[in-house]
Design a protein around this motif. Structure first.
Motif, mmCIF file in Angstrom:
data_model
loop_
_atom_site.group_PDB
_atom_site.id
_atom_site.type_symbol
_atom_site.label_atom_id
_atom_site.label_comp_id
_atom_site.label_asym_id
_atom_site.label_seq_id
_atom_site.Cartn_x
_atom_site.Cartn_y
_atom_site.Cartn_z
ATOM 1 N N SER A 1 -2.315 0.482 -4.569
ATOM 2 C CA SER A 1 -1.732 -0.826 -4.335
ATOM 3 C C SER A 1 -0.697 -1.012 -5.370
ATOM 4 O O SER A 1 -1.075 -0.856 -6.496
ATOM 5 C CB SER A 1 -2.997 -1.778 -4.127
ATOM 6 O OG SER A 1 -2.511 -3.082 -4.461
ATOM 7 N N PHE B 1 -9.117 -2.103 0.932
ATOM 8 C CA PHE B 1 -8.092 -0.927 0.564
ATOM 9 C C PHE B 1 -8.670 -0.265 -0.644
ATOM 10 O O PHE B 1 -9.174 -0.983 -1.719
ATOM 11 C CB PHE B 1 -6.681 -1.423 0.014
ATOM 12 C CG PHE B 1 -5.828 -0.292 -0.047
ATOM 13 C CD1 PHE B 1 -5.129 0.629 0.952
ATOM 14 C CD2 PHE B 1 -5.182 -0.274 -1.285
ATOM 15 C CE1 PHE B 1 -4.552 1.549 0.617
ATOM 16 C CE2 PHE B 1 -4.389 0.679 -1.417
ATOM 17 C CZ PHE B 1 -3.945 1.623 -0.543
ATOM 18 N N LYS C 1 0.895 -1.123 0.077
ATOM 19 C CA LYS C 1 -0.033 -0.078 -0.174
ATOM 20 C C LYS C 1 0.955 1.175 0.115
ATOM 21 O O LYS C 1 1.572 1.357 0.890
ATOM 22 C CB LYS C 1 -0.887 0.198 1.397
ATOM 23 C CG LYS C 1 -1.708 -1.163 1.403
ATOM 24 C CD LYS C 1 -2.563 -0.861 2.771
ATOM 25 C CE LYS C 1 -3.309 -2.116 3.109
ATOM 26 N NZ LYS C 1 -3.886 -2.072 4.405
#
Length: 123
Positions: free
Chosen positions: A60, A91, A45
Motif C-alpha cells: 500500500s 489488504f 495497491k
C-alpha cells in the motif's frame, strides 16, 4: 505499509553498520497499480516484482498526489522487503515502498536514476 516523517524531523539515533544490514532494501518493478478507496488516507495497491529470489509482493503506497495509476506499471521503486506483513483494511501490505516528502508532505517515490536489475539490494 507507510510511515510518515517530515523534513524537519531530527536525525534518528545512531545505529551500527550491522543494524543497517538488517534492513533489506531492494529494487523492484511495479507490475500493477490499483485504486485503494478503502484506505483511510489516499493510497494505491501496488504489485511489485523483485525478481526470482524475493518474488512478487504487494504494497500500500500513499503516492496518489504525484502519480497516476496508469503511469506506475513498469516503474522501478525501492522497498524494504523484510518487515512483517501489515494488514491495512482488507489488504495485506507485504513490503514498505520508500519515498521522500515534498515541500507539502506528499510522497515522492525513491528509485534508482539508472536502470538496474530488479531484486538488487541497496548498499
Amino acid at each position: 505499509m507507510h510511515v510518515t516523517h517530515s523534513p524537519g524531523d531530527p536525525a534518528a539515533d545512531p545505529i551500527t553498520f550491522e543494524d543497517f544490514l538488517k534492513v533489506d532494501v531492494r529494487v523492484g518493478r511495479v507490475v500493477t497499480a490499483e485504486a485503494f478507496p478503502e484506505a483511510r488516507k489516499p493510497a494505491y495497491k501496488l504489485t511489485i516484482d523483485f525478481g526470482p529470489t524475493i518474488g512478487v509482493k504487494r504494497s500500500s503506497a500513499q503516492i496518489t498526489e504525484h502519480y497516476a495509476l496508469e503511469d506506475l506499471p513498469g516503474r522501478l521503486v525501492a522497498a524494504v522487503v523484510n518487515f512483517p506483513p501489515r494488514q491495512i483494511g482488507k489488504f495485506m501490505s507485504e513490503v514498505l515502498t520508500l519515498g521522500f516528502p515534498d515541500e507539502r508532505g506528499a510522497v515522492v517515490l525513491f528509485a534508482p536514476d539508472k536502470a538496474v536489475p530488479i531484486g538488487g539490494r541497496l548498499f
